[in-house]
Design an enzyme around this catalytic site. Sequence first.
Site, mmCIF file in Angstrom:
data_model
loop_
_atom_site.group_PDB
_atom_site.id
_atom_site.type_symbol
_atom_site.label_atom_id
_atom_site.label_comp_id
_atom_site.label_asym_id
_atom_site.label_seq_id
_atom_site.Cartn_x
_atom_site.Cartn_y
_atom_site.Cartn_z
ATOM 1 C CG ASP A 138 -2.322 1.717 5.562
ATOM 2 O OD1 ASP A 138 -1.983 0.910 6.446
ATOM 3 O OD2 ASP A 138 -2.719 1.368 4.436
ATOM 4 C CG ASP A 158 -6.042 -0.345 4.867
ATOM 5 O OD1 ASP A 158 -5.742 -1.294 5.625
ATOM 6 O OD2 ASP A 158 -5.231 0.218 4.118
ATOM 7 C CG ASP A 172 -5.331 -5.166 4.973
ATOM 8 O OD1 ASP A 172 -6.221 -4.307 5.060
ATOM 9 O OD2 ASP A 172 -4.110 -4.907 5.119
ATOM 10 C CG HIS A 176 -2.329 0.552 0.837
ATOM 11 N ND1 HIS A 176 -3.449 0.358 1.618
ATOM 12 C CD2 HIS A 176 -2.735 1.331 -0.199
ATOM 13 C CE1 HIS A 176 -4.472 0.978 1.061
ATOM 14 N NE2 HIS A 176 -4.071 1.577 -0.029
ATOM 15 C CG HIS A 229 -3.684 -2.493 8.776
ATOM 16 N ND1 HIS A 229 -3.885 -3.387 7.735
ATOM 17 C CD2 HIS A 229 -3.292 -3.233 9.836
ATOM 18 C CE1 HIS A 229 -3.606 -4.612 8.151
ATOM 19 N NE2 HIS A 229 -3.245 -4.565 9.426
ATOM 20 C CD GLU A 267 -0.336 -4.164 1.709
ATOM 21 O OE1 GLU A 267 0.042 -5.332 1.976
ATOM 22 O OE2 GLU A 267 0.384 -3.155 1.898
ATOM 23 C CG HIS A 282 2.791 -1.831 4.275
ATOM 24 N ND1 HIS A 282 2.106 -3.037 4.129
ATOM 25 C CD2 HIS A 282 3.404 -1.903 5.479
ATOM 26 C CE1 HIS A 282 2.295 -3.779 5.201
ATOM 27 N NE2 HIS A 282 3.079 -3.129 6.017
ATOM 28 C CG ASP A 323 -4.927 -2.975 2.382
ATOM 29 O OD1 ASP A 323 -4.953 -4.215 2.285
ATOM 30 O OD2 ASP A 323 -3.978 -2.351 2.888
HETATM 31 MN MN LIG Z 1 -3.378 -0.489 3.741
#
Ligand SMILES: [Mn+2]
Length: 301
Positions: free
Chosen positions: A125, A121, A227, A95, A123, A270, A138, A225
């Site tokens: 980030d 996402d 994830d 990312h 996360h 990702e 990332h 993303d």
């Molecule tokens: Mn990310």
Amino acid sequence: MTIGLPALELVGAAIGEGAGDSGCKYGAQALREFGVLRALHDAGAAIEDGATVVSDPLGADERLGVVEDFSPRLAAAVEGVIARGRFPLVIGGDHSCAVGTWSGVAQAIRPQGALGLVWIDAHLDAHTPETSETQAPHGMPLAALMGHGRPGLTDVYGWRGKLRPEHLVIIGARSYEAGERALLERLGVRVMYMTEVQERGFAACFQEARARVRQGTAGWGISFDVDALDPADAPGTGTPVAAGIRLDEALRVLESCIADPQLKAFELAEYNPLRDLRGRTARAVTALLTSALAVQTAMAA
Ligand SMILES: [Mn+2]
């Protein structure tokens, strides 16, 4: 193809040095081989394959330096796609590629106004080198796009603040550190954590996010993303986190995003083919891109 929709151009962002596991570097190539271009074409999208920008691990002596070398090159490729009147579909890559992607889009639309961004996402980030324990690039792109972090990331094209905090919404976050959350709170960024997504549903969250990022901007984008998705649906990612957005809901909610002429670019990051399970994630991602970026009308059938 469907009349009135922009022609898509796939840009490969072959970088993996921004993550702990560098397998994402091969994500775009693996999805090409899986047939993502054919799937989009068959669904009615006009799409052409475009450039692949490749990171140079020998060009710098540390990971942030690799991203600093990569970002302006990716930005130029993305800006060029828009300059040719096309719609960039950027496929990463870890990312950290978002620094290049959205710097390029922000530069391209700068004469018209600001950039809005929906960031989906697990996360946040939003680390800077000062708050990151791992120093993994990332984990830093959102901070950099808002002007916080190393100048090599914040100052692509010689200006900083590609993204204003009020023009960003993050959806699906469920794994993060205190330092990045503190930065986002200080900046006033709207974060829809996974608990909120579970309570309200992804559809309601996405609709609110889209309305916010279209407000006062010249165009908006989506950075997705892998994830963010539940690992049961998309295991092939570098840092999976349980209890994510389910694929069937994401397919419904993102359907025909491309029909909004204010949508200027789409980024998928990702995807790690080395961690995929029998192509499950490649299928999921291809379905997601097809849902978002093709418009299947009755006439096209
Ligand atoms: Mn990310």
